[in-house]
Design an enzyme around this catalytic site. Structure first.
Site, PDB file in Angstrom:
ATOM      1  N   CYS A  78       0.856  -1.179   0.000  1.00  0.00           N
ATOM      2  CA  CYS A  78       0.000   0.000   0.000  1.00  0.00           C
ATOM      3  C   CYS A  78       0.896   1.234   0.000  1.00  0.00           C
ATOM      4  CB  CYS A  78      -0.893   0.021   1.243  1.00  0.00           C
ATOM      5  SG  CYS A  78      -1.736   1.596   1.457  1.00  0.00           S
ATOM      6  N   ILE A  79       0.729   2.084  -1.017  1.00  0.00           N
ATOM      7  CA  ILE A  79       1.681   3.182  -1.197  1.00  0.00           C
ATOM      8  C   ILE A  79       1.672   4.166  -0.029  1.00  0.00           C
ATOM      9  CG2 ILE A  79       0.106   4.529  -2.676  1.00  0.00           C
ATOM     10  CD1 ILE A  79       2.682   5.327  -4.282  1.00  0.00           C
TER      11      ILE A  79
END
Lengths: 130, 122
Positions: A78-79
């Site tokens: 998840c960025i």
């Protein structure tokens, strides 16, 4: 059956992340497929390429890299969870003017849409940690 | 990306300010809803502390979780369930919560868990 994995626990705390990697191997060995492994929250440390573990401890990164390189399992961090933890690929390192990438190239950074897609298109979504 | 007929339940078991996990759960819920997935939320165990009235995160430099919760109906997240036994343990009343939730007993929680296709446990 199509599986996806959601990994929430850090590879350096508890057993969750290591169990997730072992589960992924078992899923494939049993003839199922894995659509995606999504690493979220502290789970994003799984991609840490700069982490150094004592020689007498098990390697935390290796099992994931093996899954990606030998079994083509998609590993997505998840960025927003990742970059706030210093887990950057080359693009993000350059964008935020940091000296180097810090995640292993077997992992990619993307948004929560990848978790949504994994949930919508998998028969089973298994959460590790939390 | 919609997959009609599949329902996902997000289970929140941790305290709102004890770790980043709680915020992660709500982010996941909002992302699911933004992509038009059918989702419900269950506050279970210590997770019911999300619903405490008069929260003030400013003292520890974080945003109020209750404001985020109050915005959930805007994302079409309408079904919020609360573990009634844990709510009672923390003396949380139905009228106090920042978002309207349906209080469930043990048997109803079991039914809820078994009727969803996917569970995301945070």
């Amino acid at each position: 059956m199509i599986y996806s994995l959601l990994v929430l626990s850090s590879p350096v705390s508890g057993q969750g992340a290591q169990t997730a990697a072992a589960f992924a191997q078992a899923v494939l060995a049993a003839g199922h497929t894995i659509r995606r492994v999504f690493f979220f929250d502290a789970g994003c440390y799984a991609g840490a390429d700069l982490a150094v573990f004592p020689q007498d401890e098990t390697d935390r990164l290796g099992p994931w890299v093996e899954l990606a390189e030998q079994q083509q399992v998609e590993l997505v961090l998840c960025i927003s969870s990742a970059i706030r933890r210093g887990q950057l690929d080359a693009t993000e390192a350059s964008r935020h003017e940091k000296p180097c990438a810090s995640i292993h190239p077997a992992f990619t950074l993307s948004g929560l849409g990848e978790l949504v897609d994994a949930t919508a298109h998998s028969d089973r979504l298994v959460t590790f940690g939390g | 990306m919609t997959d009609a007929g599949r329902n996902t339940l997000i289970v929140i078991r941790h305290t709102p300010y004890g770790s980043s996990l709680a915020r992660a759960a709500l982010d996941a819920a909002m992302a699911m809803a933004a992509f038009e997935q059918a989702i419900d939320i269950l506050f279970l165990g210590d997770g019911v502390l999300h619903l405490m009235p008069d929260q003030d995160g400013a003292a520890i430099g974080v945003n109020n979780v209750s404001k985020l919760l109050a915005s959930l109906p805007l994302y079409d997240i309408d079904s919020v369930y609360v573990d009634a036994a844990s709510a009672a343990k923390y003396r949380l009343a139905t009228s106090d919560t920042p978002i309207a939730g349906q209080f469930l007993d043990q048997a109803q929680i079991q039914q809820l868990l078994s009727r969803n296709d996917h569970l995301l446990g945070f």
